[in-house]
Each structure stands twice: as C-alpha cells, then as structure tokens.
Design a protein around this motif. Structure first.
Motif, PDB file in Angstrom:
ATOM      1  N   LEU A   1     -87.512  45.555  59.551  1.00  0.00           N
ATOM      2  CA  LEU A   1     -87.980  43.847  60.687  1.00  0.00           C
ATOM      3  C   LEU A   1     -88.355  44.446  61.792  1.00  0.00           C
ATOM      4  O   LEU A   1     -88.602  44.190  63.236  1.00  0.00           O
ATOM      5  CB  LEU A   1     -86.924  43.133  60.936  1.00  0.00           C
ATOM      6  CG  LEU A   1     -87.500  41.826  61.526  1.00  0.00           C
ATOM      7  CD1 LEU A   1     -88.925  41.489  61.387  1.00  0.00           C
ATOM      8  CD2 LEU A   1     -85.792  41.238  61.297  1.00  0.00           C
TER       9      LEU A   1
ATOM     10  N   ASP B   1     -91.687  42.129  59.038  1.00  0.00           N
ATOM     11  CA  ASP B   1     -91.300  40.957  59.237  1.00  0.00           C
ATOM     12  C   ASP B   1     -91.387  40.067  57.675  1.00  0.00           C
ATOM     13  O   ASP B   1     -92.741  39.358  57.793  1.00  0.00           O
ATOM     14  CB  ASP B   1     -91.069  40.097  60.339  1.00  0.00           C
ATOM     15  CG  ASP B   1     -90.618  38.277  60.075  1.00  0.00           C
ATOM     16  OD1 ASP B   1     -89.821  37.969  59.186  1.00  0.00           O
ATOM     17  OD2 ASP B   1     -90.901  37.574  61.249  1.00  0.00           O
ATOM     18  N   LEU B   2     -90.610  40.329  56.819  1.00  0.00           N
ATOM     19  CA  LEU B   2     -90.665  40.199  55.050  1.00  0.00           C
ATOM     20  C   LEU B   2     -90.807  38.554  55.225  1.00  0.00           C
ATOM     21  O   LEU B   2     -90.931  37.770  54.713  1.00  0.00           O
ATOM     22  CB  LEU B   2     -89.391  39.979  54.744  1.00  0.00           C
ATOM     23  CG  LEU B   2     -89.627  41.330  54.979  1.00  0.00           C
ATOM     24  CD1 LEU B   2     -88.396  42.386  53.987  1.00  0.00           C
ATOM     25  CD2 LEU B   2     -91.028  42.582  53.523  1.00  0.00           C
ATOM     26  N   ARG B   3     -90.696  37.901  56.336  1.00  0.00           N
ATOM     27  CA  ARG B   3     -91.002  36.051  56.092  1.00  0.00           C
ATOM     28  C   ARG B   3     -92.382  35.723  56.935  1.00  0.00           C
ATOM     29  O   ARG B   3     -92.110  34.867  56.140  1.00  0.00           O
ATOM     30  CB  ARG B   3     -89.940  35.500  57.105  1.00  0.00           C
ATOM     31  CG  ARG B   3     -88.774  35.449  57.235  1.00  0.00           C
ATOM     32  CD  ARG B   3     -87.407  34.582  58.365  1.00  0.00           C
ATOM     33  NE  ARG B   3     -88.196  36.026  59.606  1.00  0.00           N
ATOM     34  CZ  ARG B   3     -87.398  35.810  61.009  1.00  0.00           C
ATOM     35  NH1 ARG B   3     -86.704  35.306  60.985  1.00  0.00           N
ATOM     36  NH2 ARG B   3     -87.944  36.595  61.479  1.00  0.00           N
TER      37      ARG B   3
ATOM     38  N   ALA C   1     -84.378  44.934  50.677  1.00  0.00           N
ATOM     39  CA  ALA C   1     -84.286  43.812  51.780  1.00  0.00           C
ATOM     40  C   ALA C   1     -83.698  42.611  51.690  1.00  0.00           C
ATOM     41  O   ALA C   1     -83.879  41.812  50.387  1.00  0.00           O
ATOM     42  CB  ALA C   1     -85.341  43.300  52.473  1.00  0.00           C
TER      43      ALA C   1
ATOM     44  N   ASP D   1     -84.872  31.501  55.630  1.00  0.00           N
ATOM     45  CA  ASP D   1     -85.186  32.281  55.571  1.00  0.00           C
ATOM     46  C   ASP D   1     -84.843  33.289  55.126  1.00  0.00           C
ATOM     47  O   ASP D   1     -85.366  34.828  54.401  1.00  0.00           O
ATOM     48  CB  ASP D   1     -84.432  32.931  56.856  1.00  0.00           C
ATOM     49  CG  ASP D   1     -84.918  33.025  58.093  1.00  0.00           C
ATOM     50  OD1 ASP D   1     -86.330  32.616  58.392  1.00  0.00           O
ATOM     51  OD2 ASP D   1     -84.656  33.070  59.612  1.00  0.00           O
TER      52      ASP D   1
ATOM     53  N   LYS E   1     -87.008  33.479  52.030  1.00  0.00           N
ATOM     54  CA  LYS E   1     -88.176  33.645  52.230  1.00  0.00           C
ATOM     55  C   LYS E   1     -88.200  35.635  52.238  1.00  0.00           C
ATOM     56  O   LYS E   1     -88.661  35.682  51.805  1.00  0.00           O
ATOM     57  CB  LYS E   1     -88.933  33.816  53.479  1.00  0.00           C
ATOM     58  CG  LYS E   1     -89.343  32.252  53.527  1.00  0.00           C
ATOM     59  CD  LYS E   1     -90.162  31.740  55.426  1.00  0.00           C
ATOM     60  CE  LYS E   1     -90.079  30.617  55.448  1.00  0.00           C
ATOM     61  NZ  LYS E   1     -90.981  30.025  56.940  1.00  0.00           N
ATOM     62  N   VAL E   2     -87.030  35.966  52.827  1.00  0.00           N
ATOM     63  CA  VAL E   2     -86.949  37.921  52.696  1.00  0.00           C
ATOM     64  C   VAL E   2     -86.495  37.698  51.227  1.00  0.00           C
ATOM     65  O   VAL E   2     -86.948  38.800  50.877  1.00  0.00           O
ATOM     66  CB  VAL E   2     -85.544  37.856  53.661  1.00  0.00           C
ATOM     67  CG1 VAL E   2     -85.511  39.235  53.497  1.00  0.00           C
ATOM     68  CG2 VAL E   2     -85.765  37.639  54.892  1.00  0.00           C
ATOM     69  N   ASN E   3     -84.841  36.808  50.926  1.00  0.00           N
ATOM     70  CA  ASN E   3     -84.638  36.961  49.070  1.00  0.00           C
ATOM     71  C   ASN E   3     -85.374  37.410  48.003  1.00  0.00           C
ATOM     72  O   ASN E   3     -85.155  38.361  47.454  1.00  0.00           O
ATOM     73  CB  ASN E   3     -83.338  36.671  49.406  1.00  0.00           C
ATOM     74  CG  ASN E   3     -82.145  37.339  49.890  1.00  0.00           C
ATOM     75  OD1 ASN E   3     -82.641  37.778  51.324  1.00  0.00           O
ATOM     76  ND2 ASN E   3     -81.135  36.699  49.989  1.00  0.00           N
TER      77      ASN E   3
ATOM     78  N   GLY F   1     -90.757  36.768  49.515  1.00  0.00           N
ATOM     79  CA  GLY F   1     -91.201  38.059  50.536  1.00  0.00           C
ATOM     80  C   GLY F   1     -91.059  38.961  49.043  1.00  0.00           C
ATOM     81  O   GLY F   1     -92.401  39.941  49.426  1.00  0.00           O
TER      82      GLY F   1
END
Length: 261
Positions: free
Chosen positions: A37, A51-53, A76, A86, A89-91, A94
């Motif tokens: 990020l 930004d993986l979101r 990540a 978040d 979205k990331v885990n 994304g």
C-alpha cells in the motif's frame, strides 16, 4: 542465454511474512516485484504501490507489469481490528481480483500462493453461508453481504474462509487453462508487527493458550519456506490445497485428543 532466475510478485511485501517472502526470493537471485500500500524497503528488484481495496488500482498495476511471471505470492492481509469492509476487500476480494488478473501473466508451470489463516477453521461448515460473498465481484456487493451477517462472527475468519474456498474452486480451472497451480498457506499465530492486532481482535488469552500448547508462536522463517515450496517446481503436483503451518495446534481440534506418549 538461459537463466535460473525466476520472476516473483509478492503482494503485501511491506512487513511481516510478505517482507520475509520478498527477501527470501531476492536473496536467492530471483527478480522480485514488491507490492504494498505504501512505499516499502523490502528487498526486491522493483517496487509498486497498490491499494488492494480499489479494483481500478489493481487493474492498473496488472496492466503495467507485463507477462512471464513464475509466482504470485499474495501475502497481504489486514487484521480484524480494521473496518469490516477493508478486511473483506483486502483479504478476499482484492486477492481474488489480483489472482484472476495475474493468471494470464503467469508462465505455464507457474503458481499462485495465498496466505490464509488457521482462523479459517470450520470453512467446510460455512459453504452455504458464504455463497453470497463468494459471488461478490465488487466492494459494494461484499459490503452489502456483510451488513446482513451476524456482527459477532469474526470478519477476519470470514475473509480467510472465503479465500480458501475460492482458491480450491479456482485451482482446477487455473491448472487446465493456464497450467498454473493455486494453493493456500494457513499460518497459526506468528510473530509479526500485527500480532498485537490479532491479540486485540481474537483475545490475548486465546493466543497465549495456543502458545502454551505448542511452546511458541511461529516466526516468519517458519512460514516462508512453505510458501517457497508451494511456489516451486518441486510442488508441481500440489494443487488446490490449504497447508496448515501451525506447529500442529489445529490437528487435535479436528480429530480429537492427541495421543499421549
């Protein structure tokens, strides 16, 4: 001129397991793209921010890095202390978007390794419950799904359960179409900068009990070799698997009390 150098993308390379993964491959002479990020000082050949979101940022990055990669290590992750949106979205989301975008960029014989977690224990019993999340292809859909869930169920566990199920469902098609293997690694509690966040979200007493049972928490040097193995030609017939790297803590929870010696 032939070379043994491999091309590796490490997502989440800024700290913890991700930084150690990037360092491992860099030190053995591979070309490593470190993605995080924020600007990072990971040992790598090149660096990129994402930004993986944000699905658009993922697509933009993948559109700029070219092809002929050997491994995507998606390390990540954000802990349960972060906002639920978040975490999902990331885990999960994304990761899904990054993996799907990377598949055409990986060489035949390449691999995807995603870091999940032993916190996903019980994913087999939640297949129906997670259907809506697994069908979500954008952040808004994932948020709407989460809004209808039990707020007391740990969203971190949900995100890692979805990651494991997704990887297992993707693995056969990725192998058949691209010749790429897809596996996950599930660490137990690990000494990284976000261990304190896990103690807060999961309960310090819970993690202390794990530590007391098996003698210590994992270190990054316990986890990285498993990622490296799954991403290597030595694991060429391992596909669609979730490998626990937890010192054996989970095993008796799933099969009963350990045998006493």
């Amino acid at each position: 001129m032939p070379t043994d150098q491999r091309r590796i993308v490490v997502v989440g390379a800024g700290s913890g397991i991700g930084a150690a993964t990037a360092a491992h491959f860099h030190e053995q002479g591979d070309h490593v793209l470190a993605v995080d990020l924020r600007p990072d000082d990971a040992q790598a050949s090149e660096h990129a921010q994402c930004d993986l979101r944000d699905a658009k940022q993922i697509a933009k990055l993948l559109g700029s890095i070219g092809a002929d990669w050997d491994l995507l290590a998606y390390v990540a992750g954000v802990p349960g202390t972060a906002p639920a949106a978040d975490v999902l979205k990331v885990n999960y989301l994304g990761m899904r978007l990054f993996v799907e975008g990377m598949l055409p960029l990986l060489r035949e014989g390449g691999a995807v390794v995603t870091v999940a977690s032993v916190a996903a224990l019980g994913w087999q019993d939640r297949l129906n419950e997670l259907t809506g999340l697994l069908e979500a292809t954008d952040g808004e859909s994932a948020e709407r799904w989460q809004a209808e869930q039990d707020p007391n169920y740990p969203v971190y566990s949900t995100s890692k359960q979805a990651a494991i199920i997704y990887a297992k469902r993707l693995a056969p098609a990725a192998w058949q179409k691209y010749g790429v293997r897809v596996n996950t690694v599930s660490p137990g509690p690990t000494e990284t900068p976000i261990l304190g966040d896990f103690e807060e979200s999961m309960g310090k007493e819970v993690l202390d009990s794990v530590k007391a049972t098996i003698g210590r928490h994992a270190t990054v040097t316990d986890i990285v070799p498993v990622i490296a193995f799954l991403g290597s030609p030595a694991a060429r017939w391992v596909n669609g698997q979730d490998i626990h790297v937890d010192g054996g803590f989970v095993a008796p929870l799933t099969v009963g009390a350990p045998i006493q010696l």
